[in-house]
Design a protein around this motif. Structure first.
Motif, PDB file in Angstrom:
ATOM      1  N   THR A 189       0.859  -1.177   0.000  1.00  7.41           N
ATOM      2  CA  THR A 189       0.000   0.000   0.000  1.00  7.41           C
ATOM      3  C   THR A 189       0.896   1.227   0.000  1.00  7.41           C
ATOM      4  N   LEU A 190       0.822   2.037  -1.049  1.00  7.18           N
ATOM      5  CA  LEU A 190       1.664   3.223  -1.139  1.00  7.18           C
ATOM      6  C   LEU A 190       1.132   4.305  -0.199  1.00  7.18           C
ATOM      7  N   THR A 191       1.977   4.746   0.718  1.00  5.77           N
ATOM      8  CA  THR A 191       1.607   5.833   1.624  1.00  5.77           C
ATOM      9  C   THR A 191       1.961   7.188   1.033  1.00  5.77           C
ATOM     10  N   SER A 192       2.837   7.199   0.058  1.00  6.92           N
ATOM     11  CA  SER A 192       3.158   8.413  -0.699  1.00  6.92           C
ATOM     12  C   SER A 192       3.723   7.993  -2.045  1.00  6.92           C
ATOM     13  N   GLY A 193       3.643   8.879  -3.040  1.00 10.48           N
ATOM     14  CA  GLY A 193       4.068   8.523  -4.389  1.00 10.48           C
ATOM     15  C   GLY A 193       2.983   7.771  -5.125  1.00 10.48           C
ATOM     16  N   GLY A 194       3.317   7.224  -6.291  1.00  8.78           N
ATOM     17  CA  GLY A 194       2.323   6.517  -7.094  1.00  8.78           C
ATOM     18  C   GLY A 194       2.947   5.519  -8.038  1.00  8.78           C
ATOM     19  N   TRP A 195       2.147   4.544  -8.447  1.00  7.45           N
ATOM     20  CA  TRP A 195       2.619   3.511  -9.373  1.00  7.45           C
ATOM     21  C   TRP A 195       3.011   4.077 -10.743  1.00  7.45           C
ATOM     22  N   PRO A 196       2.253   5.004 -11.341  1.00  9.78           N
ATOM     23  CA  PRO A 196       2.652   5.519 -12.665  1.00  9.78           C
ATOM     24  C   PRO A 196       4.054   6.123 -12.653  1.00  9.78           C
ATOM     25  N   GLU A 197       4.375   6.879 -11.600  1.00  7.97           N
ATOM     26  CA  GLU A 197       5.706   7.490 -11.512  1.00  7.97           C
ATOM     27  C   GLU A 197       6.788   6.417 -11.407  1.00  7.97           C
ATOM     28  N   TYR A 198       6.497   5.363 -10.672  1.00  8.89           N
ATOM     29  CA  TYR A 198       7.471   4.278 -10.530  1.00  8.89           C
ATOM     30  C   TYR A 198       7.644   3.527 -11.853  1.00  8.89           C
ATOM     31  N   GLU A 199       6.552   3.178 -12.482  1.00  9.88           N
ATOM     32  CA  GLU A 199       6.609   2.382 -13.708  1.00  9.88           C
ATOM     33  C   GLU A 199       7.220   3.154 -14.871  1.00  9.88           C
ATOM     34  N   GLY A 200       7.157   4.478 -14.839  1.00  5.86           N
ATOM     35  CA  GLY A 200       7.639   5.263 -15.973  1.00  5.86           C
ATOM     36  C   GLY A 200       9.087   5.695 -15.896  1.00  5.86           C
ATOM     37  N   GLN A 201       9.819   5.266 -14.881  1.00 12.06           N
ATOM     38  CA  GLN A 201      11.215   5.701 -14.719  1.00 12.06           C
ATOM     39  C   GLN A 201      12.106   4.504 -14.434  1.00 12.06           C
ATOM     40  N   ASP A 202      13.184   4.359 -15.207  1.00 11.08           N
ATOM     41  CA  ASP A 202      14.046   3.178 -15.109  1.00 11.08           C
ATOM     42  C   ASP A 202      14.705   3.036 -13.740  1.00 11.08           C
ATOM     43  N   ASP A 203      15.197   4.154 -13.187  1.00 11.80           N
ATOM     44  CA  ASP A 203      15.918   4.074 -11.916  1.00 11.80           C
ATOM     45  C   ASP A 203      15.024   4.404 -10.716  1.00 11.80           C
TER      46      ASP A 203
ATOM     47  N   PHE B  17       6.052   2.619   0.686  1.00  5.57           N
ATOM     48  CA  PHE B  17       4.957   1.667   0.864  1.00  5.57           C
ATOM     49  C   PHE B  17       4.928   1.066   2.254  1.00  5.57           C
ATOM     50  N   ARG B  18       3.754   0.542   2.580  1.00  3.95           N
ATOM     51  CA  ARG B  18       3.561  -0.238   3.794  1.00  3.95           C
ATOM     52  C   ARG B  18       3.052  -1.617   3.380  1.00  3.95           C
ATOM     53  N   SER B  19       3.632  -2.668   3.947  1.00  6.54           N
ATOM     54  CA  SER B  19       3.249  -4.032   3.603  1.00  6.54           C
ATOM     55  C   SER B  19       2.647  -4.727   4.815  1.00  6.54           C
ATOM     56  N   THR B  20       1.767  -5.684   4.545  1.00  9.99           N
ATOM     57  CA  THR B  20       1.210  -6.495   5.621  1.00  9.99           C
ATOM     58  C   THR B  20       2.256  -7.451   6.190  1.00  9.99           C
ATOM     59  N   VAL B  21       3.321  -7.685   5.432  1.00 10.71           N
ATOM     60  CA  VAL B  21       4.443  -8.505   5.901  1.00 10.71           C
ATOM     61  C   VAL B  21       5.505  -7.555   6.440  1.00 10.71           C
ATOM     62  N   ALA B  22       5.725  -7.575   7.752  1.00  5.24           N
ATOM     63  CA  ALA B  22       6.601  -6.592   8.387  1.00  5.24           C
ATOM     64  C   ALA B  22       8.003  -6.592   7.793  1.00  5.24           C
ATOM     65  N   ALA B  23       8.529  -7.764   7.432  1.00  8.77           N
ATOM     66  CA  ALA B  23       9.884  -7.835   6.886  1.00  8.77           C
ATOM     67  C   ALA B  23       9.995  -7.081   5.567  1.00  8.77           C
ATOM     68  N   ASP B  24       8.921  -7.046   4.770  1.00  2.00           N
ATOM     69  CA  ASP B  24       8.959  -6.356   3.482  1.00  2.00           C
ATOM     70  C   ASP B  24       9.089  -4.853   3.642  1.00  2.00           C
ATOM     71  N   ASN B  25       8.724  -4.317   4.792  1.00  2.00           N
ATOM     72  CA  ASN B  25       8.862  -2.876   5.026  1.00  2.00           C
ATOM     73  C   ASN B  25      10.317  -2.447   5.117  1.00  2.00           C
ATOM     74  N   ASN B  26      11.233  -3.416   5.131  1.00  2.00           N
ATOM     75  CA  ASN B  26      12.665  -3.124   5.166  1.00  2.00           C
ATOM     76  C   ASN B  26      13.334  -3.356   3.816  1.00  2.00           C
ATOM     77  N   LEU B  27      12.548  -3.471   2.740  1.00  2.00           N
ATOM     78  CA  LEU B  27      13.070  -3.712   1.405  1.00  2.00           C
ATOM     79  C   LEU B  27      12.934  -2.476   0.519  1.00  2.00           C
ATOM     80  N   ILE B  28      13.728  -2.460  -0.535  1.00  4.83           N
ATOM     81  CA  ILE B  28      13.612  -1.453  -1.594  1.00  4.83           C
ATOM     82  C   ILE B  28      13.386  -2.211  -2.899  1.00  4.83           C
ATOM     83  N   TYR B  29      12.276  -1.925  -3.582  1.00  5.77           N
ATOM     84  CA  TYR B  29      11.968  -2.595  -4.848  1.00  5.77           C
ATOM     85  C   TYR B  29      12.357  -1.699  -6.012  1.00  5.77           C
TER      86      TYR B  29
END
Length: 380
Positions: A122-136, A169-181
């Motif tokens: 669940t994105l708490t800030s930002g958006g999917w279009p911005e993420y999908e449209g930029q390589d880095d 983002f915030r994830s229902t899996v606590a460990a995922d909150n420590n990742l960068i995708y």
């Protein structure tokens, strides 16, 4: 009995320094107890969840740190055709530190469309279009964002990998909150390397009717004679094996939690004994005024209970606030254990404080109740 609470509070306030030291010591011990419980809970949830038993990880044989595992990306086509497999996703993993660390940064690169469907984010800030449209572009877990002070639009660089934050983002899996995708191809080309066509691992979703061990054996047999041999295990087993040394250490630290309980018992009991010794004449006067020995016993136990409970509430509250705010975690070889606070853990901590408070007051209370009135009144 409640009418005697003001008397007990005045008794504690009469020796403020001793009371403050006892309460603060109890609070620190319960804080450590809750920290240990939170990391144990994080490890348990990581390795025993339903997803951990129904998802397979295909990794390079005899490899440990993610940087050393290099599987052909086109293995995904073969995996997808295997009976019992619902879907497969290639994953590139990069971490700045393969050893056990409290501040490891773990990147996972995967196709954007797969990321959306495979991870409950669940994105708490930002958006999917911005993420999908930029390589880095990168999506950062809120625990990492809080720990590193990151927000949307920031540029983040570590270990030769530079990304632009396009979502938190915030994830229902606590460990995922420590990742960068990140995007898969970006991470394959990062750090000046050309790793297009190779990935760290393949993550496999199984059909409900599939037998995980049978599918894992089939995949390893399929790739045994291929360019790179594989080891396939359920996600839970993979994480448990990866964290084996760390899990053993956490298991040993479990005894430290019991030591904290013993420390609280000793601390509160010692303080209560000192309080009883200081008030021998006072307890004799109370009995002279008509208080039965059973009531004196109860007053002493109540005093011990208040000391322990107050320290316990402070320690549990401080641990919950600190864990929730800091998003602490420990990682090893790209697998992260989140320190997970919970209402059940807080309740357990408070219950421990209450029980220890009652037990610590039994011996001093018995001593106060059996004091002979005449000899006690002569006590200087």
């Amino acid at each position: 009995m409640t009418k005697f609470i003001p008397y007990v509070l005045k008794s504690l306030w009469r020796h403020r320094a001793r009371t403050v030291l006892t309460v603060s010591g109890t609070a620190v011990a319960l804080l450590v107890f809750c920290f240990i419980g939170s990391v144990q809970r994080g490890l348990s949830r990581l390795t025993s969840s339903e997803d951990a038993g129904r998802t397979l990880i295909v990794f390079q044989e005899s490899r440990f740190c993610p940087q050393s595992s290099k599987l052909p990306q086109d293995y995904a086509r073969t995996i997808a055709k295997t009976p019992g497999v619902r879907d497969v996703i290639p994953v590139m993993v990069f971490t700045n530190n393969c050893r056990a660390s409290l501040d490891a940064i773990v990147f996972q690169g995967m196709p954007a469309d797969k990321l959306k469907s495979w991870r409950d984010l669940t994105l708490t800030s930002g958006g999917w279009p911005e993420y999908e449209g930029q390589d880095d572009a990168a999506l950062v877990g809120e625990a990492v964002a809080n720990r590193r002070g990151l927000s949307v639009g920031d540029k983040f660089t570590i270990g030769g990998v530079s990304v632009v934050i396009r979502g938190v983002f915030r994830s229902t899996v606590a460990a995922d909150n420590n990742l960068i995708y990140t995007h898969l191809e970006f991470l394959q080309r990062a750090r000046g390397a050309n790793g297009v066509g190779t990935v760290t691992m393949h993550e496999v979703q199984l059909e409900d009717s599939a037998e995980p061990d049978a599918v894992a054996k089939t995949l390893d047999q399929e790739f045994k004679s291929g360019p790179v041999a594989t080891t396939t295990r359920t996600k839970g087993m993979f994480q448990a094996d990866t964290l084996a040394d760390l899990a053993e250490l956490i298991g040993f630290v479990h005894w430290l939690g019991y030591a904290c309980v013993g420390l609280v018992l000793s601390l509160v009991a010692t303080t209560t004994v000192m309080s009883v010794q200081d008030r021998i004449k006072e307890h004799a006067v109370l009995q002279t005024l008509g208080l039965r020995p059973e009531r004196v016993f109860t007053l002493v136990v109540l005093e011990s209970l208040l000391l322990s409970s107050l320290g316990g509430l402070l320690g549990v509250g401080a641990s919950a606030a600190l864990l929730s705010w800091s998003g602490m975690s420990v990682a090893a070889e790209g697998v992260t254990i989140a320190f997970e606070p919970s209402a059940m853990l807080a309740l357990q901590g408070v219950l421990v404080a209450v029980v220890v408070g009652v037990i610590a007051g039994l011996a001093p209370g018995w001593q106060a109740a059996r004091t002979e009135i005449v000899s006690a009144l002569r006590h200087a």
